[in-house]
Design a protein around this motif. Structure first.
Motif, mmCIF file in Angstrom:
data_model
loop_
_atom_site.group_PDB
_atom_site.id
_atom_site.type_symbol
_atom_site.label_atom_id
_atom_site.label_comp_id
_atom_site.label_asym_id
_atom_site.label_seq_id
_atom_site.Cartn_x
_atom_site.Cartn_y
_atom_site.Cartn_z
ATOM 1 N N LYS A 142 -10.117 -13.564 65.406
ATOM 2 C CA LYS A 142 -11.032 -14.528 65.535
ATOM 3 C C LYS A 142 -10.498 -15.984 65.768
ATOM 4 N N LEU A 143 -9.360 -16.188 65.423
ATOM 5 C CA LEU A 143 -8.604 -17.398 65.603
ATOM 6 C C LEU A 143 -8.324 -17.643 67.226
ATOM 7 N N LYS A 144 -8.482 -18.786 67.424
ATOM 8 C CA LYS A 144 -7.912 -19.202 68.867
ATOM 9 C C LYS A 144 -6.519 -19.189 68.949
ATOM 10 N N GLN A 145 -5.674 -18.964 70.095
ATOM 11 C CA GLN A 145 -4.022 -18.948 69.976
ATOM 12 C C GLN A 145 -3.613 -20.481 69.530
ATOM 13 N N GLY A 146 -3.070 -20.488 68.594
ATOM 14 C CA GLY A 146 -2.540 -21.734 68.035
ATOM 15 C C GLY A 146 -3.472 -22.346 66.901
ATOM 16 N N GLY A 147 -4.568 -21.431 66.705
ATOM 17 C CA GLY A 147 -5.563 -21.519 65.559
ATOM 18 C C GLY A 147 -4.886 -21.358 64.246
ATOM 19 N N VAL A 148 -5.227 -21.991 63.111
ATOM 20 C CA VAL A 148 -4.728 -22.191 61.841
ATOM 21 C C VAL A 148 -5.404 -21.354 60.730
ATOM 22 N N LEU A 149 -4.843 -20.481 60.071
ATOM 23 C CA LEU A 149 -5.426 -19.954 58.602
ATOM 24 C C LEU A 149 -4.845 -21.109 57.596
#
Length: 246
Positions: A176-183
């Protein structure tokens, strides 16, 4: 989330451990359902604002541009409690779209009421299980930042398996995260912080932004809640983990 959601196990029926442990193996859940009365403001948020600003599981996969009337970076928070910090973040970052996911109606009502009072147009909410919302409603590669703040620590060792941050759950978040997205995870329980670090360090597709086995300083965008300030005065630590999709 503005407060750690802790349920006193002594308040549960004698067979709860057996029933919930069995349910845990059948299906992952992101919550423990608790009853609670609504204040006047929370009821207004639920009855009046949620029908206009709320999102529903049964409506299926979101078209985010249609949902918000614009295209903007997306922040999703799981378990926002009464929603005060999430409203503050949405107000401070109006260049971003925010979706909160919370299963407890008083909290959703509070969020909707506070959002309306603040005049926000960039905040929506689900009142549903986050596992189901992620699977059915959130498009892949759409989230810029996923937030899970102060989830229930289930501090008794025999209950640790009920904690939300488990390998299968963080694996479900990754697509569900974009590439480079952060959890972004945060907890005030050191043992849970250690478990979070263990789970995230072993998870495929994530990289610790602070370096291997390091916790991150609190980012400016995460407000310090009254609950957190009280903990700091008592000498309690808070641990932030920021893991990026690679």
């Amino acid at each position: 989330m503005t407060e750690t959601k802790t349920l006193d196990e002594n308040q549960l029926p004698d067979n709860t451990d057996q029933e919930q442990d069995s349910a845990h193996h059948r299906k992952i859940k992101s919550f423990v359902l608790r009853a609670g009365r609504m204040t006047t403001g929370q009821q207004k948020g639920w009855d009046v604002i949620f029908p206009k600003q709320g999102l529903r599981l049964e409506d299926g996969l979101l078209d985010l541009e249609t949902t918000f009337g614009r295209k903007a970076p997306l922040v999703v928070e799981i378990g926002f409690g009464m929603g005060l910090s999430l409203v503050e973040m949405a107000g401070n970052e109006q260049d971003k779209n925010f979706i909160g996911i919370e299963v407890h109606r008083p909290g959703v009502g509070s969020l909707m009421n506070e959002s309306d009072k603040a005049g926000l147009s960039n905040l929506r909410a689900f009142c549903d299980d986050a596992v189901e919302v992620l699977a059915r409603c959130i498009p892949d590669n759409s989230i810029d930042r996923m937030q899970i703040y102060f989830p229930d620590p289930w501090h008794k060792k025999r209950h640790n398996k009920r904690r939300l941050v488990q390998p299968e759950f963080v694996a479900a978040i990754l697509p569900k995260l974009k590439q480079g997205g952060v959890l972004h995870l945060a907890t005030d329980w050191e043992n849970y912080a250690e478990q979070m670090m263990e789970v995230m360090s072993a998870a495929e597709g994530y990289k610790n932004q602070a370096g291997d086995q390091n916790y991150s300083p609190r980012p400016d965008y995460r407000p310090i809640t009254k609950f957190e300030k009280r903990g700091e005065r008592l000498g309690h630590g808070v641990w932030d983990l920021l893991f990026e999709k690679v």
